[in-house]
Scaffold this motif. Structure first.
Motif, short mmCIF file in Angstrom:
data_model
loop_
_atom_site.label_atom_id
_atom_site.label_comp_id
_atom_site.label_asym_id
_atom_site.label_seq_id
_atom_site.Cartn_x
_atom_site.Cartn_y
_atom_site.Cartn_z
N ILE A 33 0.86 -1.18 0.00
CA ILE A 33 0.00 0.00 0.00
C ILE A 33 0.90 1.23 0.00
O ILE A 33 1.85 1.32 0.77
CB ILE A 33 -0.93 0.04 1.23
CG1 ILE A 33 -1.84 -1.19 1.25
CG2 ILE A 33 -1.75 1.32 1.25
CD1 ILE A 33 -2.72 -1.28 2.47
N HIS A 37 -2.69 5.11 -2.80
CA HIS A 37 -3.86 4.22 -2.66
C HIS A 37 -4.87 4.76 -1.67
O HIS A 37 -6.01 4.29 -1.63
CB HIS A 37 -3.43 2.83 -2.19
CG HIS A 37 -2.62 2.08 -3.18
ND1 HIS A 37 -1.29 1.77 -2.98
CD2 HIS A 37 -2.94 1.59 -4.40
CE1 HIS A 37 -0.84 1.12 -4.03
NE2 HIS A 37 -1.81 1.01 -4.91
N LEU A 41 -8.84 3.69 -1.27
CA LEU A 41 -9.24 2.85 -0.14
C LEU A 41 -10.30 3.53 0.72
O LEU A 41 -11.26 2.88 1.15
CB LEU A 41 -8.02 2.47 0.70
CG LEU A 41 -7.11 1.43 0.05
CD1 LEU A 41 -5.77 1.37 0.76
CD2 LEU A 41 -7.78 0.07 0.04
N LYS A 72 -3.12 -2.99 -8.37
CA LYS A 72 -2.12 -3.29 -7.33
C LYS A 72 -2.80 -3.71 -6.03
O LYS A 72 -2.35 -4.66 -5.38
CB LYS A 72 -1.21 -2.09 -7.09
CG LYS A 72 -0.09 -2.41 -6.13
CD LYS A 72 0.97 -1.35 -6.06
CE LYS A 72 2.07 -1.79 -5.11
NZ LYS A 72 3.02 -0.73 -4.85
N LEU A 73 -3.88 -3.05 -5.67
CA LEU A 73 -4.62 -3.46 -4.47
C LEU A 73 -5.17 -4.87 -4.63
O LEU A 73 -5.18 -5.66 -3.68
CB LEU A 73 -5.76 -2.47 -4.19
CG LEU A 73 -5.33 -1.08 -3.72
CD1 LEU A 73 -6.52 -0.13 -3.69
CD2 LEU A 73 -4.65 -1.16 -2.35
N GLU A 74 -5.61 -5.19 -5.84
CA GLU A 74 -6.13 -6.53 -6.11
C GLU A 74 -5.02 -7.58 -6.00
O GLU A 74 -5.21 -8.63 -5.39
CB GLU A 74 -6.76 -6.55 -7.50
CG GLU A 74 -7.57 -7.78 -7.79
CD GLU A 74 -8.32 -7.68 -9.11
OE1 GLU A 74 -9.42 -8.27 -9.17
OE2 GLU A 74 -7.83 -7.03 -10.05
N ASN A 76 -2.49 -7.51 -4.18
CA ASN A 76 -2.12 -7.66 -2.78
C ASN A 76 -3.27 -8.15 -1.90
O ASN A 76 -3.14 -8.20 -0.68
CB ASN A 76 -1.54 -6.35 -2.24
CG ASN A 76 -0.16 -6.08 -2.80
OD1 ASN A 76 0.76 -6.87 -2.61
ND2 ASN A 76 -0.01 -4.99 -3.53
N TYR A 78 -6.31 -6.83 -1.33
CA TYR A 78 -7.13 -5.84 -0.64
C TYR A 78 -8.44 -5.52 -1.36
O TYR A 78 -9.38 -5.04 -0.74
CB TYR A 78 -6.35 -4.54 -0.43
CG TYR A 78 -5.14 -4.69 0.45
CD1 TYR A 78 -5.27 -4.98 1.81
CD2 TYR A 78 -3.86 -4.56 -0.07
CE1 TYR A 78 -4.17 -5.12 2.61
CE2 TYR A 78 -2.74 -4.70 0.74
CZ TYR A 78 -2.89 -4.97 2.08
OH TYR A 78 -1.79 -5.11 2.88
N LEU A 95 -13.81 -3.93 -1.68
CA LEU A 95 -12.76 -4.43 -0.81
C LEU A 95 -13.03 -5.88 -0.44
O LEU A 95 -14.17 -6.30 -0.28
CB LEU A 95 -12.68 -3.59 0.47
CG LEU A 95 -12.22 -2.15 0.29
CD1 LEU A 95 -12.27 -1.43 1.62
CD2 LEU A 95 -10.83 -2.08 -0.32
N GLY A 99 -9.09 -6.13 2.85
CA GLY A 99 -9.17 -4.69 2.61
C GLY A 99 -10.03 -4.00 3.65
O GLY A 99 -9.69 -2.92 4.15
#
Length: 139
Positions: A33, A37, A41, A72-74, A76, A78, A95, A99
């Motif tokens: 993160i 982000h 978020l 990138k969140l996906e 990882n 989140y 989320l 997340g």
């Protein structure tokens, strides 16, 4: 009269905020993160799911930038993307449980960022600065 220091001050404030965010994320053991982000978020914490186009509008970023941030969140774990049942070309993002578990950490980080300002400015000064910066950004 010149106002050349305004951008320098704004840049230094942003850098201080980003350093604070990164330090808090590291203390919380949250990898993957970045400060960029944060807006995404926060928006996703506030809703069950969000259309990518709406999300881009809400965070004042281009759709391609938001797509990159969400990817990138996906990766990882989140966030997750899914087809939008209301729009065959659209994509919803929401989320994951991992997340959603970020909420207490993000609340603490937001409070810390708030203190970065309120420790230096009165409530009236902070409100004025907020209005002036918004006016500079939004016209």
């Amino acid at each position: 009269m010149t106002y050349s220091a305004i951008f320098s001050h704004a840049s230094r404030l942003r850098e201080a905020g980003n350093r604070f965010i990164l330090a808090e994320l590291e203390k919380a053991g949250l990898g993957g993160i970045a400060p960029s982000h944060g807006d995404v978020l926060v928006q996703l914490l506030a809703c069950e799911s969000c259309n990518m186009s709406d999300l881009a509008r809400r965070v004042h970023r281009t759709k391609s930038t938001v797509t990159t941030l969400v990817e990138k969140l996906e990766r990882n774990g989140y966030a997750q993307r899914m087809p939008d049942p209301a729009d065959s070309r659209g994509v919803l993002v929401r989320l994951t449980d991992k997340g959603k578990a970020l909420e207490p950490t993000f609340t603490a980080i937001s409070e810390g960022l708030h203190r970065l300002i309120t420790d230096r400015l009165s409530a009236e000064e902070a409100a004025l600065l907020d209005r002036l910066l918004e006016k500079c950004v939004n016209g």
